[in-house]
Structures are given as structure tokens and as C-alpha cells.
Design an enzyme around this catalytic site. Structure first.
Site, PDB file in Angstrom:
ATOM      1  N   PRO A 270       0.844  -1.192   0.000  1.00 48.12           N
ATOM      2  CA  PRO A 270       0.000   0.000   0.000  1.00 48.12           C
ATOM      3  C   PRO A 270       0.884   1.249   0.000  1.00 48.12           C
ATOM      4  O   PRO A 270       2.099   1.142   0.176  1.00 48.12           O
ATOM      5  CB  PRO A 270      -0.733  -0.123   1.342  1.00 48.12           C
ATOM      6  CG  PRO A 270       0.246  -0.824   2.234  1.00 48.12           C
ATOM      7  CD  PRO A 270       1.060  -1.743   1.347  1.00 48.12           C
ATOM      8  N   HIS A 276      -5.793  -1.361   5.671  1.00 45.05           N
ATOM      9  CA  HIS A 276      -7.082  -0.869   5.182  1.00 45.05           C
ATOM     10  C   HIS A 276      -7.547  -1.695   3.996  1.00 45.05           C
ATOM     11  O   HIS A 276      -6.742  -2.326   3.307  1.00 45.05           O
ATOM     12  CB  HIS A 276      -6.993   0.609   4.807  1.00 45.05           C
ATOM     13  CG  HIS A 276      -5.874   0.945   3.874  1.00 45.05           C
ATOM     14  ND1 HIS A 276      -4.564   1.118   4.277  1.00 45.05           N
ATOM     15  CD2 HIS A 276      -5.857   1.108   2.532  1.00 45.05           C
ATOM     16  CE1 HIS A 276      -3.804   1.393   3.243  1.00 45.05           C
ATOM     17  NE2 HIS A 276      -4.565   1.385   2.157  1.00 45.05           N
TER      18      HIS A 276
END
Ligand code: M7G
Length: 336
Positions: A270, A276
Site C-alpha cells: 500500500p 485498510h
């Protein structure tokens, strides 16, 4: 927070933005990333991201049937009537031309009552990153992508250190969301449980209007989970809860949206190391969904539930990294 005053301050920053360099232009997304400076804050560089808005003509009317694709033909007519044409080319059954709006309503009242869809469809979404860091510049600059297979040894010798040294300030914006200091009005679900909690809100890439490009993001409250590599069987309930609660919350908020179109995935690597999940309309065609970047949540759940509880602590993970990414050279040069 979109008070008249903060909008005025934002417009002023955009108005006084001094462009230095075009970092990248994406013709398919109709977006451009510009490096520059805001005139009265010359010590910092900034990045201005401009993206042309979606047409937003689908899914705009409410219907008793949640599975129907909705459109309001009056709005389509209004849209077609609001453009004039130039540069016409014709060939057999094909003809194409450029369209430009007759006028752009300037003030919100005019916008509301005259031509909402025309205005929105030729609008531009502005995202200002100020001040921008080297990492932002590198992320938004044109770069070639490469594939790498990250083994556990590479993760432990190279990646882990990189993640540990990633400054907390880079995810201050996430902490602000988790601690209800920012974007509070955008959050559509939150559960502050320290282990199984998460906060669900629209991703800032989404215009918040066109369901065809619906994009939510779920940030977990457990700050010790940095990335997919930290996910194990002990997080099974968390992952399953994200899937079920986010589906319910999105369905409640957008009854016209068919939640069977939702795609849940996790990026590895990420840009921000606090775990997330991306939740998007599966019909979006974006670089964020490609194999080697997106790991489907269902597959992650299956891997830790049915294959082995420590799957992500032992697996070699295929990656796509841009050549500007700080990990790229380190991982490519890694020798066993
Ligand atoms: P990622 O997988 O870490 O990186 O996702 P990516 O940008 O390479 O996909 C982070 C997600 O957070 C992205 O989809 C961003 O668009 C989104 N995002 C980034 N920022 C700084 C914000 C923000 O301030 N607010 C919201 N709502 N979303 C953001």
C-alpha cells in the site's frame, strides 16, 4: 469542513498555484498531476491533482427496485442540449466531434436550478497535497512498473525495516479519521473496538456522487496491523466483519446500488502502512485493481481460514512496484 471560508482559502491556493512541472498525465483517467508552489508559501512544493468528473448520469434517480440501473432521461436530454459541437469528422456510419458546454453556471444557486448535470459532468476534481514530500512526488510521477516476487526473507531483510522507518506523519491523516478529527461527516460506519473495529468512509478519489465509480475505504483501529504481511488467523473476525458491516452500511446509504457489485481488496504494497481495505464498484477499471497490487479480501480470508493461519507470514507475494518506489531498488538488488 466545507465552510465558505475554507472553500475561499482553498480556491486562493489553487488560484495562486505556480506550476513547475507536469509529473504525469493519465489520458484514460483524464487526470493530471502538477508539481508547483503556492505563491505565498514558496518554501514548500505542492502537488495539484486534477481529474475530470464522471458524467454521473446513471444511478441518479431513486427507484423502488434496488437492482435496477437507474437513469433520468430528462437529465440526459438536458445534458445533450447543453453542449455545442466542433471538429466534426464523418466516416460511413461513424461521426465524432468535440463538445463544449454553452456556459458554465458560476454560483451554487444557478448550479442547482439550471443545469446540475451539465455542470458536474464538465467539472474537475481538485486535490491539493501541500506541502508535498519526495514520496508524494515520486508516487505521482510517471514511472515504469516492474514485477517482483517478495519472499519472506526479502520481507524480513528489506521491507520490514522500510515499514518501521516510514514516518508516522505520513499517516497522520488516517489517525485524524480514526480519532474523529477529520472527515467525521463522511464516515458511514464506525466501530471503535481496539481489535475488531474499523472506520468506513469514502475514499478521496471518489466524487461521492457517481455510484458507477463508488469507492470506500475501511481503516482498522488496530494500529499494530501495518500491512497484509501482519494478517493472520487472529484477524479473521475483523476481516469478516469488515466485509459484512461495510456491505450493510453501503446498502443502507445507497439503496439503489446493487452490493453484489462491490469488490473488496487490499493493496500490497500500500502507500500507507495502516491496514485498510479498498471497497469499490467492481466495474471500475483502475490500476489499483490489477493483479500484483490488489489482493481480494475473500481470498485473504480463505487463505488464513482454510490454507494456513500464518499464510501471509510464509508466502512469497508477487508485487508490482514503480521504479521510483524506495523499495524497488532494494528488493531488486536483494541477494539471498
Ligand atoms: P493505499 O493502498 O495505501 O495506496 O490506499 P494507493 O493510494 O496506492 O491506493 C490508500 C487509499 O487512501 C487510496 O485509495 C487513497 O485515494 C486514499 N486516501 C489518501 N488520502 C491522503 C486520503 C484522505 O485524506 N482521505 C480519504 N478519505 N482517503 C484518502
Amino acid at each position: 469542513m466545507d465552510s465558505a471560508e475554507s472553500i475561499k482559502a482553498f480556491s486562493e491556493k489553487v488560484r495562486t498555484f505556480i506550476p513547475i512541472e507536469i509529473l504525469n498525465e493519465d489520458t484514460s483517467k483524464k487526470s493530471v498531476a502538477i508539481l508547483g508552489k503556492i505563491s505565498n508559501e514558496k518554501d514548500f512544493v505542492s502537488i495539484l491533482l486534477l481529474e475530470k468528473s464522471a458524467f454521473g448520469l446513471l444511478h441518479e434517480s431513486s427507484s423502488p427496485n434496488p437492482n435496477a440501473v437507474n437513469f433520468d432521461l430528462k437529465q440526459v436530454e438536458q445534458f445533450l442540449n447543453s453542449y455545442h459541437h466542433s471538429s466534426l469528422t464523418e466516416n460511413d456510419i461513424y461521426s465524432w466531434a468535440d463538445g463544449s458546454p454553452h456556459f458554465l453556471p458560476q454560483n451554487p444557486v444557478e448550479k442547482k436550478c439550471k443545469s446540475l448535470y451539465m455542470f458536474e459532468s464538465c467539472g474537475v476534481k481538485y486535490t491539493l497535497i501541500h506541502p508535498a514530500t519526495e514520496k508524494h512526488i515520486s508516487k505521482h510521477s510517471f514511472q515504469r512498473l516492474f514485477t517482483i516476487l517478495e519472499t519472506v526473507q526479502m520481507y524480513q531483510a528489506v521491507t520490514l525495516d522500510y515499514i518501521k522507518n516510514d514516518p508516522i506523519s505520513r499517516i497522520q491523516w488516517v489517525y485524524n479519521i480514526l480519532e474523529s478529527k477529520a472527515e467525521t461527516d463522511k464516515v458511514i460506519y464506525r466501530n471503535d473496538d481496539p481489535l475488531d473495529g474499523f472506520v468506513l468512509l469514502p475514499d478521496f478519489k471518489w466524487d461521492g456522487v457517481s455510484l458507477s465509480s463508488l469507492y470506500f475505504i475501511a481503516f482498522v483501529t488496530d494500529k499494530s496491523i501495518k500491512s497484509l504481511r501482519d494478517i493472520s488467523f487472529s484477524n479473521l473476525t475483523l476481516l469478516k466483519t469488515i466485509k459484512s458491516k461495510a456491505t450493510q452500511a453501503i446498502s443502507a446509504k445507497y439503496p439503489d446500488f446493487d452490493v453484489r457489485q462491490l469488490s473488496f481488496y487490499v493493496h500490497y504494497h500500500p502507500s500507507y502502512y495502516l491496514f485498510h481495505v479498498h471497497i469499490t464498484n467492481v466495474n471500475i477499471d483502475s490500476k489499483g485493481c490489477i493483479a500484483g497490487r490488489a489482493h481480494l479480501l475473500d481470498a485473504i480470508i480463505d487463505n488464513i481460514e482454510n490454507i494456513r493461519p500464518d499464510y501471509y507470514q510464509v508466502a512469497s507475494i508477487p508485487l508490482i512496484l514503480g521504479e521510483n518506489h524506495p523499495l524497488y531498488t532494494k528488493l531488486v538488488n536483494y541477494k539471498n
